[in-house]
Design an enzyme around this catalytic site. Structure first.
Site, PDB file in Angstrom:
ATOM      1  N   LEU A 170     -13.281  -0.071  14.919  1.00  0.00           N
ATOM      2  CA  LEU A 170     -12.278  -0.909  15.337  1.00  0.00           C
ATOM      3  C   LEU A 170     -11.589  -0.243  16.339  1.00  0.00           C
ATOM      4  O   LEU A 170     -10.956  -0.653  17.623  1.00  0.00           O
ATOM      5  CB  LEU A 170     -11.747  -1.952  14.499  1.00  0.00           C
ATOM      6  CG  LEU A 170     -12.419  -2.997  13.977  1.00  0.00           C
ATOM      7  CD1 LEU A 170     -11.621  -3.880  13.069  1.00  0.00           C
ATOM      8  CD2 LEU A 170     -12.502  -3.949  15.384  1.00  0.00           C
ATOM      9  N   VAL A 194     -12.972   1.046  19.323  1.00  0.00           N
ATOM     10  CA  VAL A 194     -13.233  -0.111  20.381  1.00  0.00           C
ATOM     11  C   VAL A 194     -11.855  -0.581  21.032  1.00  0.00           C
ATOM     12  O   VAL A 194     -11.870  -0.844  22.159  1.00  0.00           O
ATOM     13  CB  VAL A 194     -13.965  -1.074  19.657  1.00  0.00           C
ATOM     14  CG1 VAL A 194     -14.230  -2.321  20.652  1.00  0.00           C
ATOM     15  CG2 VAL A 194     -15.267  -0.637  19.119  1.00  0.00           C
ATOM     16  N   ASP A 195     -10.707  -0.548  20.103  1.00  0.00           N
ATOM     17  CA  ASP A 195      -9.601  -1.195  20.646  1.00  0.00           C
ATOM     18  C   ASP A 195      -8.827  -0.293  21.634  1.00  0.00           C
ATOM     19  O   ASP A 195      -8.043  -0.925  22.358  1.00  0.00           O
ATOM     20  CB  ASP A 195      -8.749  -1.395  19.405  1.00  0.00           C
ATOM     21  CG  ASP A 195      -8.672  -2.546  18.924  1.00  0.00           C
ATOM     22  OD1 ASP A 195      -9.216  -3.405  19.444  1.00  0.00           O
ATOM     23  OD2 ASP A 195      -7.918  -2.756  18.029  1.00  0.00           O
ATOM     24  N   ALA A 196      -9.176   1.198  21.645  1.00  0.00           N
ATOM     25  CA  ALA A 196      -8.445   2.011  22.468  1.00  0.00           C
ATOM     26  C   ALA A 196      -8.400   1.793  24.023  1.00  0.00           C
ATOM     27  O   ALA A 196      -7.282   1.745  24.555  1.00  0.00           O
ATOM     28  CB  ALA A 196      -9.247   3.254  22.096  1.00  0.00           C
ATOM     29  N   MET A 202      -6.588  -1.432  24.901  1.00  0.00           N
ATOM     30  CA  MET A 202      -5.119  -0.817  24.605  1.00  0.00           C
ATOM     31  C   MET A 202      -4.522  -0.370  25.658  1.00  0.00           C
ATOM     32  O   MET A 202      -3.327  -0.399  26.230  1.00  0.00           O
ATOM     33  CB  MET A 202      -5.065  -0.048  23.473  1.00  0.00           C
ATOM     34  CG  MET A 202      -3.518   0.126  22.816  1.00  0.00           C
ATOM     35  SD  MET A 202      -3.232  -1.391  21.653  1.00  0.00           S
ATOM     36  CE  MET A 202      -3.662  -1.068  20.233  1.00  0.00           C
TER      37      MET A 202
END
Lengths: 148, 75
Positions: free
Chosen positions: B54, B57-59, B62
């Site tokens: 997660l 994937v968030d990077a 962000m």
């Protein structure tokens, strides 16, 4: 817990987070300080921009990891919980904190070196890929050594 | 005019980043739930792996949010 992988984890505050999460957190913290130290050769603004970029990446990630671990350990296994609740909660907190830190940085720091800030921020996001890859390679090599 | 274009660019950055990450997170969470349903005893291990994936994937969104906030607040 810790001290077995490629980075020795012997920091007290990280001990309640299990591997490989603690290795990711420690790697990010060490890399932030190291890169900020190197950036001191360029200028003071570059150094604190790099430090801020590292902190904006590292602090929300660390707090989210703590929330996941603490909430997961608290939940009752008999309830047959799938474990999505702590993950969603931690990701929401991570996003909120990240956005707040970004806004605070851009509002309060007037002489920000954007290249160093985003360079360190993006570089530290890659740690989430690098650490599990290095761990997997280490395990694969150890297994190959045992078999061959 | 120029400021409104900056806001529009920031909004597009955030929006497209959100589309990609929501698809990724949806697939990831679905697979995690499948895994937990098949082998509930592996849930703690799978959860740690889910959290790391997660974060990965968030990077990208962000970074997009960071750049768009920079455009909105600092430019």
């Amino acid at each position: 817990m810790g001290g077995i992988g490629f980075i020795p984890v012997r920091f007290g505050i990280f001990l309640d987070i299990e591997p490989p999460l603690n290795r990711i957190i420690v790697t990010q913290a060490v890399a932030t300080v190291f890169i900020a130290g190197i950036c001191l050769f360029f200028s003071l603004a570059a150094a604190y921009s790099a430090l801020l970029g590292g902190l904006v990446c590292f602090v929300p990630g660390y707090l989210a990891a703590r929330v996941v671990v603490v909430k997961r350990d608290r939940q009752d296994i008999l309830l047959a919980d799938t474990g999505m609740r702590p993950v969603i909660s931690s990701v929401l907190r991570k996003w909120t904190l990240s956005v707040m830190l970004f806004i605070a940085t851009f509002k309060l720091v007037k002489t920000l070196e954007v290249l160093f800030f985003f360079g360190v921020f993006i570089g530290l996001q890659l740690v989430y890929v690098a650490v599990p890859l290095i761990e997997a390679n280490r395990l694969r090599r150890a297994k190959a050594g045992k078999n061959g | 005019m120029e400021q409104s274009l900056i806001y529009l660019a920031g909004a597009l950055l955030m929006g497209f980043g959100a589309i990609g990450s929501s698809l990724g997170i949806g697939i990831l969470a679905g697979k995690y739930l499948e895994g937990v349903a098949r082998q509930p005893e592996l849930q703690p291990l799978l959860m740690t792996q889910l959290f790391i994936s997660l974060a990965l994937v968030d990077a990208v969104p962000m970074i997009a949010v960071g750049i768009s906030l920079y455009m909105i607040f600092a430019l």
